[in-house]
Design an enzyme around this catalytic site. Structure first.
Site, PDB file in Angstrom:
ATOM      1  N   GLU A  19     -48.677  -0.957  27.517  1.00  0.00           N
ATOM      2  CA  GLU A  19     -49.894  -0.156  27.322  1.00  0.00           C
ATOM      3  C   GLU A  19     -50.326   0.445  28.639  1.00  0.00           C
ATOM      4  O   GLU A  19     -50.285  -0.222  29.680  1.00  0.00           O
ATOM      5  CB  GLU A  19     -51.077  -1.022  26.839  1.00  0.00           C
ATOM      6  CG  GLU A  19     -51.003  -1.469  25.418  1.00  0.00           C
ATOM      7  CD  GLU A  19     -52.209  -2.313  25.006  1.00  0.00           C
ATOM      8  OE1 GLU A  19     -53.298  -2.175  25.609  1.00  0.00           O
ATOM      9  OE2 GLU A  19     -52.051  -3.122  24.083  1.00  0.00           O
ATOM     10  N   GLU A  52     -51.652  -9.815  25.284  1.00  0.00           N
ATOM     11  CA  GLU A  52     -52.737 -10.179  26.204  1.00  0.00           C
ATOM     12  C   GLU A  52     -53.340 -11.555  25.954  1.00  0.00           C
ATOM     13  O   GLU A  52     -54.498 -11.666  25.522  1.00  0.00           O
ATOM     14  CB  GLU A  52     -53.826  -9.108  26.196  1.00  0.00           C
ATOM     15  CG  GLU A  52     -53.316  -7.768  26.659  1.00  0.00           C
ATOM     16  CD  GLU A  52     -54.425  -6.741  26.882  1.00  0.00           C
ATOM     17  OE1 GLU A  52     -55.596  -7.047  26.585  1.00  0.00           O
ATOM     18  OE2 GLU A  52     -54.121  -5.647  27.366  1.00  0.00           O
TER      19      GLU A  52
HETATM   20  C1  GBH Z   1     -55.997  -3.629  25.831  1.00  0.00           C
HETATM   21  O1  GBH Z   1     -56.865  -4.575  26.349  1.00  0.00           O
HETATM   22  C2  GBH Z   1     -55.774  -4.031  24.412  1.00  0.00           C
HETATM   23  O2  GBH Z   1     -54.498  -4.571  24.223  1.00  0.00           O
HETATM   24  C3  GBH Z   1     -56.058  -2.954  23.420  1.00  0.00           C
HETATM   25  O3  GBH Z   1     -56.188  -3.521  22.158  1.00  0.00           O
HETATM   26  C4  GBH Z   1     -57.273  -2.181  23.862  1.00  0.00           C
HETATM   27  O4  GBH Z   1     -57.714  -1.280  22.895  1.00  0.00           O
HETATM   28  C5  GBH Z   1     -56.898  -1.452  25.130  1.00  0.00           C
HETATM   29  O5  GBH Z   1     -56.405  -2.340  26.095  1.00  0.00           O
HETATM   30  C6  GBH Z   1     -58.026  -0.647  25.733  1.00  0.00           C
HETATM   31  O6  GBH Z   1     -59.077  -1.464  26.124  1.00  0.00           O
HETATM   32  O7  GBH Z   1     -60.364  -7.427  34.738  1.00  0.00           O
HETATM   33  O8  GBH Z   1     -61.966  -5.686  35.208  1.00  0.00           O
HETATM   34  O9  GBH Z   1     -60.031  -5.182  33.918  1.00  0.00           O
HETATM   35  C7  GBH Z   1     -57.804  -4.210  27.261  1.00  0.00           C
HETATM   36  C8  GBH Z   1     -57.533  -4.528  28.684  1.00  0.00           C
HETATM   37  C9  GBH Z   1     -58.106  -6.294  30.133  1.00  0.00           C
HETATM   38  C10 GBH Z   1     -59.702  -4.573  29.711  1.00  0.00           C
HETATM   39  C11 GBH Z   1     -59.180  -7.145  30.665  1.00  0.00           C
HETATM   40  C12 GBH Z   1     -60.788  -5.415  30.277  1.00  0.00           C
HETATM   41  C13 GBH Z   1     -61.269  -7.236  31.731  1.00  0.00           C
HETATM   42  C14 GBH Z   1     -62.004  -6.623  32.834  1.00  0.00           C
HETATM   43  N1  GBH Z   1     -58.614  -5.353  29.194  1.00  0.00           N
HETATM   44  N2  GBH Z   1     -60.258  -6.353  31.196  1.00  0.00           N
HETATM   45  S1  GBH Z   1     -61.040  -6.221  34.257  1.00  0.00           S
END
Ligand code: GBH
Length: 445
Positions: A355, A161
C-alpha cells in the site's frame, strides 16, 4: 523505469468497499458494531453501503483492466465465508469466486489478503486474538478459502497491518473492537496473531500449488536528514527496528517481523518484558518463521532524523509542511527509499509495497471531473524513490491505496484515498486525474 516483470497494482479491503453487510448470511464483524457506537467515527458514517462493491464488482474489475495494472489486492471478509457455527458459507464464497473469475478473464492477478481487520463478532466474543484457539479458527478459515479459490488465486497475504489491529484496536482503541489490552495481554495477543499467520501459511502451502505468501505490516521509517551521513543512516536503521517498552511497542516493526523472518523475537523483547512473557515454544517459533516469499509493507509517511548534540533526534515538521488530508500523512518520499532498504538489509527478501497512497480533499469540478494534482505529485515522488532503491535491492511491486475512495475507518467516508471518486449520494464512480496519470505511467514503463 522498473524491470519488465514489475507488478503494478491497486489495493482495497472488504469492509471499506463492499457494503451489503447483511447479504447472503454474512455475520457481523467488529467494525459493524464499532461504527454504530456514537463518537467513534469522525463523520458518523459506516461501511453499510460504502462503495457497494458487493454488487458493483464488475464495474470495479473493468476499471482495473482499463487502468492496465496486472494485480488487484483485495481482502476477504471472514464473516462472509464462515458462519457462526464455523461452517463454510457457500454464498459468501461464491462472491469471491465470481470476482476472481472476472479478474482472470481480464488477465489480472488477485492478491488476496485474508485478514484486513473485520473479525467476526462471534470470534471476538470468544476473546479475539486473546483466545488461544484463534489460530486454529484462522487456519480453518484459510483452508476453506484456499480450497474454494483453488486454481484462481495463488498469491496470499495473511494479515494486514498487525500494528493497527493490536495498537489501534486494543491500546489506543480508536479502531474496532476498541477493548484495551495491558502489556501482558498485548504480548499474548501478538503471539497468537503471529501463530494465525503461521497456521494460515501452512494451510496455503498445503492447498495451493506455486503459492506465494507474506504478511503486510505497516511502518514509518526513520529517515536520515543528511543522506551523505552514513553514521546517521546506521542510527536511523537501528531506530526503525528498535523495540522499547513505551506505549507504542505494539506499533513497532521488529516485534512482528523478526519472528516471521528471523525465527525469534528481538533480544530486547526478552529483556524488556521478562516478567510478562507469553508462553513461547520452539514449535511456535518454527510455525511462525516458515519461509515466506516476499516482504510486503504498507508505507505512507516517515520521520526525518538528525544528530543534535551527538544524539539521534526526530525533527519536527515545519508549519506548512506538505501533507495529506489526515494528520499522519506528511509527504516524505524518501520513505520509499529508506524503508525498503532497511527492511532488505535486515530480512533479505524481495519487497512488495502493498500500500501507498494519498488522502486528498477531492471534489467534483464544474467540468464534471475530479482533479487531484496533489495525489499525482505524491505518487510520482514516492515512485521515484522506489525506483532509486530498486537499483540497489530486489523490489518486485507497488500497489496504490486505493482503487476507490472508501470507508476510511475512524475517519469515515469523508477522507478519500481513491484513484476513482465515489459519489456516495448515488454510488457513481468518477475516474480522477490520478487514475489517468497512473495508467500512462504503467503504459510507459
Ligand atoms: C492502511 O492503514 C490500511 O491498511 C488501509 O485500510 C487504510 O485505508 C489506509 O492505510 C489509509 O489509511 O504512526 O503517525 O503513521 C493506515 C496506516 C498506520 C496510519 C498507522 C496511521 C498511525 C499514526 N496507518 N498510523 S503514524
Amino acid at each position: 523505469m522498473f524491470n519488465k516483470n514489475f507488478i503494478f497494482g491497486v489495493s482495497t479491503a472488504s469492509y471499506q468497499i463492499e457494503g451489503y453487510t447483511k447479504a447472503d448470511g454474512r455475520c457481523p464483524s467488529v467494525w459493524d458494531e464499532f461504527t454504530k457506537i456514537k463518537g467513534k467515527i469522525a463523520d458518523s458514517t459506516n461501511g453499510d453501503k460504502a462503495c457497494e462493491s458487493y454488487i458493483k464488482y464488475k464495474e470495479d474489475v473493468e476499471a482495473i483492466a482499463e487502468l492496465g495494472v496486472k494485480a488487484y489486492r483485495f481482502s476477504i471478509a471472514w464473516g462472509r465465508v464462515i458462519d457462526e457455527n464455523n461452517k463454510p458459507n457457500q454464498k459468501g464464497l461464491d462472491y469471491y469466486i465470481i470476482l476472481c473469475k472476472e479478474l482472470k478473464k481480464r488477465g489480472i492477478t488477485p492478491y488476496v489478503t485474508l485478514y484486513h481487520w473485520d473479525m467476526p463478532v462471534w470470534l471476538d466474543k470468544l476473546g479475539g486474538f486473546l483466545c488461544d484457539d484463534i489460530s486454529d479458527y484462522f487456519e480453518h478459515y484459510t483452508d476453506v478459502v484456499t480450497k474454494a479459490l483453488n486454481g484462481l488465486v495463488k498469491d496470499y497475504i495473511t494479515i494486514n497491518e498487525p500494528q493497527c489491529i493490536l495498537f489501534a484496536g486494543h491500546r489506543a482503541c480508536y479502531h474496532a473492537p476498541g477493548t484495551y489490552y495491558d502489556n501482558k495481554d498485548m504480548l499474548h495477543a501478538i503471539h497468537n496473531l503471529l501463530k494465525c499467520h503461521g497456521k494460515a501459511l501452512r494451510a496455503i502451502r498445503k492447498n495451493v500449488k506455486n503459492s506465494t505468501v507474506g504478511f503486510a505490516p505497516c511502518s514509518r521509517p526513520a529517515i536520515p536528514q543528511d543522506p551523505n551521513n552514513k553514521e546517521l543512516e546506521k542510527l536511523c536503521y537501528e531506530k526503525y527496528f528498535e523495540l522499547t517498552d513505551d506505549e507504542e511497542f505494539a506499533n513497532t516493526v521488529s516485534i512482528y517481523s523478526d519472528p516471521v523472518f528471523l525465527g525469534d523475537y528481538p533480544k530486547a523483547y526478552y529483556e524488556v518484558f521478562k516478567d510478562i512473557l507469553p508462553k513461547i515454544t520452539k514449535e511456535d517459533l518454527e510455525l511462525i518463521s516458515q519461509p515466506v516469499d516476499y516482504i510486503y509493507q504498507n508505507y505512507y509517511s516517515g520521520n526525518y532524523y538528525d544528530l543534535v548534540d551527538g544524539k539521534l533526534t526526530k525533527l519536527p515538521f515545519h508549519a506548512g509542511f506538505p501533507e495529506g488530508n489526515v494528520d499522519w500523512l506528511q509527504v516524505v518520499p524518501e520513505t520509499l527509499y529508506y524503508g525498503p532498504k532497511f527492511l532488505y538489509q535486515r530480512y533479505k527478501k524481495p519487497i512488495i509495497i502493498s500500500e501507498n497512497g494519498f488522502c486528498n480533499n477531492d471534489v467534483i469540478s464544474l467540468d464534471g471531473k475530479v482533479h487531484d494534482p496533489e495525489r499525482i505529485d505524491y505518487i510520482n515522488r514516492y515512485m521515484l524513490e522506489l525506483e532509486r532503491v530498486s537499483k540497489e535491492i530486489d523490489v518486485r511491486g507497488y500497489f496504490v491505496w486505493s482503487l476507490l475512495d472508501n470507508f476510511e475507518w475512524s475517519y469515515g467516508l469523508k477522507k478519500r484515498f481513491g484513484l476513482i471518486y465515489i459519489d456516495y449520494r448515488n454510488g457513481n464512480r468518477i475516474k480522477k486525474d490520478s487514475y489517468y496519470w497512473y495508467k500512462d505511467l504503467i503504459k510507459k514503463d
